[in-house]
Write a protein that holds these residues in place. Structure first.
Motif, PDB file in Angstrom:
ATOM      1  N   ARG A  17     -62.463  69.898 100.178  1.00  0.00           N
ATOM      2  CA  ARG A  17     -61.644  70.916  99.527  1.00  0.00           C
ATOM      3  C   ARG A  17     -62.302  71.328  98.209  1.00  0.00           C
ATOM      4  N   GLU A  90     -46.998  76.789  96.534  1.00  0.00           N
ATOM      5  CA  GLU A  90     -47.196  76.915  97.974  1.00  0.00           C
ATOM      6  C   GLU A  90     -48.052  78.147  98.278  1.00  0.00           C
ATOM      7  N   ASP A  92     -49.818  80.664 101.341  1.00  0.00           N
ATOM      8  CA  ASP A  92     -49.605  81.156 102.706  1.00  0.00           C
ATOM      9  C   ASP A  92     -50.949  81.175 103.422  1.00  0.00           C
ATOM     10  N   ARG A  93     -51.140  80.239 104.355  1.00  0.00           N
ATOM     11  CA  ARG A  93     -52.416  80.146 105.070  1.00  0.00           C
ATOM     12  C   ARG A  93     -52.650  81.319 106.014  1.00  0.00           C
ATOM     13  N   ASP A  94     -51.587  82.067 106.314  1.00  0.00           N
ATOM     14  CA  ASP A  94     -51.736  83.210 107.223  1.00  0.00           C
ATOM     15  C   ASP A  94     -52.245  84.452 106.507  1.00  0.00           C
ATOM     16  N   GLN A 106     -55.738  75.174 101.149  1.00  0.00           N
ATOM     17  CA  GLN A 106     -54.589  74.494 100.563  1.00  0.00           C
ATOM     18  C   GLN A 106     -53.284  75.062 101.123  1.00  0.00           C
ATOM     19  N   LYS A 107     -52.296  74.194 101.210  1.00  0.00           N
ATOM     20  CA  LYS A 107     -50.967  74.616 101.665  1.00  0.00           C
ATOM     21  C   LYS A 107     -49.947  74.448 100.546  1.00  0.00           C
ATOM     22  N   THR A 108     -49.826  73.226 100.032  1.00  0.00           N
ATOM     23  CA  THR A 108     -48.883  72.942  98.949  1.00  0.00           C
ATOM     24  C   THR A 108     -49.527  72.001  97.948  1.00  0.00           C
ATOM     25  N   ASP A 171     -52.987  67.312  97.795  1.00  0.00           N
ATOM     26  CA  ASP A 171     -51.925  67.287  98.801  1.00  0.00           C
ATOM     27  C   ASP A 171     -51.838  65.917  99.465  1.00  0.00           C
ATOM     28  N   ASP A 174     -53.772  65.503 102.674  1.00  0.00           N
ATOM     29  CA  ASP A 174     -55.219  65.451 102.509  1.00  0.00           C
ATOM     30  C   ASP A 174     -55.677  64.060 102.074  1.00  0.00           C
TER      31      ASP A 174
END
Length: 289
Positions: A17, A90, A92-94, A106-108, A171, A174
């Protein structure tokens, strides 16, 4: 569990990461309705507030990254403790916003903030960051942290509120992926069920920094990571009540026989001198570092 190739890819993705590949402080601006954010003091809140994160890096500013902010924590979430809340950021991976930036993948993330807007309180994230770096020296089974200089901007009017040090914490998932494991939400686990070497190392480290604010039984400030062989490894976090950080709001638990967080108390399982010696030698070997 994934197959061997899947486990390897999970581990490598987590290890690589970009956010945690450097120790240089990250400079960024976070814009949101902080007037509303700082009013959300409910520990169980699921409210999310839209925000925008812009990083200033080696190649200049990145494009704005859309994020959702939530409040988190317990003690620091109280109005009497902190005027500025700890945050959960947070992504948004999309959406492609974070692609190619420090936050790709990263997500959160937890963002440790300054609590109160003055120079004294700004020292606390710096000292807590030091604790994370110290534990990283002893074991890779630890949370990585990235120091940051954050400018907070009120979305209504675009007025900067303050610029203060803070830090992002890795995270949870991770951390587990780097350990070839996954987070185990297991309460009331006895000492004997944990990996003994990791457990002894953790409790000696907590003793060294003057930390008593943890519980394996309640999973308070400790995450358990379980591998495929069902071994359980404790990974501590949240050290702001440790004596080394020495926050002005740090109080000891009345059930403990100490009166100050600067007074050490070992809270781990009993160990013989022979069992402690090799672990203590590892600490001494890292003294210069």
């Amino acid at each position: 569990w994934p197959d061997a190739d899947g486990m390897r890819k999970r581990r490598e993705d987590a290890e690589d990461r970009r956010l945690f590949q450097s120790a240089d402080p990250l400079t960024f601006t976070l814009t949101a309705d902080f007037n509303a954010v700082n009013k959300d003091r409910n520990e169980n809140s699921t409210k999310r507030f839209p925000g925008t994160l812009v990083v200033t890096g080696d190649n200049g500013k990145s494009g704005p990254i859309a994020v959702q902010l939530g409040t988190r924590g317990h003690f620091r979430l109280r109005q009497t403790s902190c005027s500025f809340v700890p945050l959960r950021v947070e992504f948004d991976r999309d959406k492609p916003d974070a692609t190619g930036t420090m936050f790709e993948g990263q997500k959160t993330l937890k963002l440790v903030t300054h609590c109160r807007d003055n120079k004294q309180y700004e020292q606390y994230p710096l000292r807590e960051y030091l604790v994370y770096r110290l534990f990283n020296l002893h074991t890779p089974r630890s949370f990585r942290a990235r120091l940051a200089k954050v400018t907070y901007v009120e979305s209504a009017g675009g007025k900067p509120l303050t610029t203060r040090y803070g830090m992002f914490l890795e995270d949870d998932d991770d951390v587990a992926r780097r350990m070839d494991g996954r987070i185990a939400e297991l309460f009331n686990v006895p000492f004997k069920e944990l990996d003994q070497e990791s457990q002894t190392l953790m409790f000696l480290f907590e003793f060294m920094i003057g930390s008593t604010d943890l519980s394996i039984v309640k999973l308070h400030n400790v995450r358990l990571v379980q591998d495929q062989a069902r071994a359980l490894y404790p990974v501590p976090y949240d050290f702001d009540l440790a004596g080394l950080v020495d926050t002005s709001y740090a109080l000891t638990d009345k059930r403990l026989d100490i009166v100050s967080v600067r007074e050490r108390l070992y809270r781990g399982p009993c160990r013989t001198e022979a069992e402690l010696k090799p672990v203590l030698e590892k600490f001494r070997a890292k003294k210069n570092e």
